[in-house]
Design an enzyme around this catalytic site. Sequence first.
Site, PDB file in Angstrom:
ATOM      1  CE  LYS A   9      -3.910  -2.275   2.278  1.00 44.83           C
ATOM      2  NZ  LYS A   9      -4.956  -2.142   3.320  1.00 44.83           N
ATOM      3  CE1 TYR A  49      -9.314  -2.920   0.068  1.00 47.58           C
ATOM      4  CE2 TYR A  49      -8.374  -1.007  -1.038  1.00 47.58           C
ATOM      5  CZ  TYR A  49      -8.220  -2.164  -0.288  1.00 47.58           C
ATOM      6  OH  TYR A  49      -6.967  -2.569   0.097  1.00 47.58           O
ATOM      7  CG  ASN A 112      -3.703  -2.611   6.777  1.00 49.51           C
ATOM      8  OD1 ASN A 112      -3.531  -2.188   5.634  1.00 49.51           O
ATOM      9  ND2 ASN A 112      -4.678  -3.442   7.087  1.00 49.51           N
ATOM     10  CG  HIS A 115      -5.487  -6.189  -0.282  1.00 47.42           C
ATOM     11  ND1 HIS A 115      -6.677  -6.188   0.403  1.00 47.42           N
ATOM     12  CD2 HIS A 115      -5.657  -7.030  -1.335  1.00 47.42           C
ATOM     13  CE1 HIS A 115      -7.533  -6.999  -0.220  1.00 47.42           C
ATOM     14  NE2 HIS A 115      -6.929  -7.515  -1.271  1.00 47.42           N
ATOM     15  CD  GLU A 126      -8.867  -8.879  -3.815  1.00 48.88           C
ATOM     16  OE1 GLU A 126      -9.752  -8.727  -2.967  1.00 48.88           O
ATOM     17  OE2 GLU A 126      -7.703  -9.225  -3.521  1.00 48.88           O
TER      18      GLU A 126
HETATM   19  P1  CMP Z   1      -7.427  -4.712   3.342  1.00 49.75           P
HETATM   20  O1  CMP Z   1      -6.978  -6.109   3.584  1.00 49.75           O
HETATM   21  O2  CMP Z   1      -6.761  -3.957   2.267  1.00 49.75           O
HETATM   22  O3  CMP Z   1      -9.001  -4.725   3.044  1.00 49.75           O
HETATM   23  C1  CMP Z   1      -9.898  -3.742   3.501  1.00 49.75           C
HETATM   24  C2  CMP Z   1      -9.205  -2.642   4.232  1.00 49.75           C
HETATM   25  O4  CMP Z   1     -10.033  -1.770   4.946  1.00 49.75           O
HETATM   26  C3  CMP Z   1      -8.317  -3.231   5.277  1.00 49.75           C
HETATM   27  O5  CMP Z   1      -7.224  -3.898   4.681  1.00 49.75           O
HETATM   28  C4  CMP Z   1      -7.984  -2.040   6.132  1.00 49.75           C
HETATM   29  O6  CMP Z   1      -6.854  -1.325   5.677  1.00 49.75           O
HETATM   30  C5  CMP Z   1      -9.217  -1.181   5.930  1.00 49.75           C
HETATM   31  N1  CMP Z   1      -9.929  -1.100   7.205  1.00 49.75           N
HETATM   32  C6  CMP Z   1     -10.537  -2.096   7.856  1.00 49.75           C
HETATM   33  N2  CMP Z   1     -11.081  -1.638   8.996  1.00 49.75           N
HETATM   34  C7  CMP Z   1     -10.809  -0.314   9.059  1.00 49.75           C
HETATM   35  C8  CMP Z   1     -11.105   0.701  10.000  1.00 49.75           C
HETATM   36  N3  CMP Z   1     -11.810   0.453  11.100  1.00 49.75           N
HETATM   37  N4  CMP Z   1     -10.656   1.945   9.733  1.00 49.75           N
HETATM   38  C9  CMP Z   1      -9.959   2.197   8.601  1.00 49.75           C
HETATM   39  N5  CMP Z   1      -9.658   1.260   7.672  1.00 49.75           N
HETATM   40  C10 CMP Z   1     -10.073   0.020   7.901  1.00 49.75           C
END
Ligand code: CMP
Length: 141
Positions: A9, A49, A112, A115, A126
């Site tokens: 990311k 998303y 984070n 993904h 995807e």
């Molecule tokens: P990802 O695996 O990319 O898939 C969905 C994403 O939504 C997840 O990782 C997080 O980065 C994001 N996400 C999930 N929960 C939250 C939250 N409470 N606040 C902000 N982002 C979120």
Amino acid sequence: MERTLTILKPDCVRKQLIGAVIDKIERAGFRIVAMKKTKLTTEAAGAFYAVHRERPFYGELVEFMSSGPCVPMILEKENAVEDFRKLIGATDPAEAEEGTVRKLYADSKGENIVHGSDSDENAQIESSFFFSTEEAVNVNN
Ligand code: CMP
């Protein structure tokens, strides 16, 4: 052999952790089938998303994912989807196990680092979002 789709990311790229994360991925036995550096438009991030459209964090997620370059990759390994999710750890780095990518490098649930697809079916959907069939051909490794 199974495949999964990952995205390093924009926070991973900004923190100059592309190499560190790829090192962990390769050491864990994943082969890189396809990889590129790209920047998602807000429209593309919103489409990727779309399943989270109704979630309160959707706007924030789309803004973040389109805030800078990212590195999508198709990875191959036995049990790829599940093993990759183990390697990266829980969505929230505070809950991720020691040694996982998110525990090591992520700041928050939103930012984070990586993904990982959550099912074989989504891995396929995807992967075709980012790569053509030709780009996803695994030639000889
Ligand atoms: P990802 O695996 O990319 O898939 C969905 C994403 O939504 C997840 O990782 C997080 O980065 C994001 N996400 C999930 N929960 C939250 C939250 N409470 N606040 C902000 N982002 C979120």
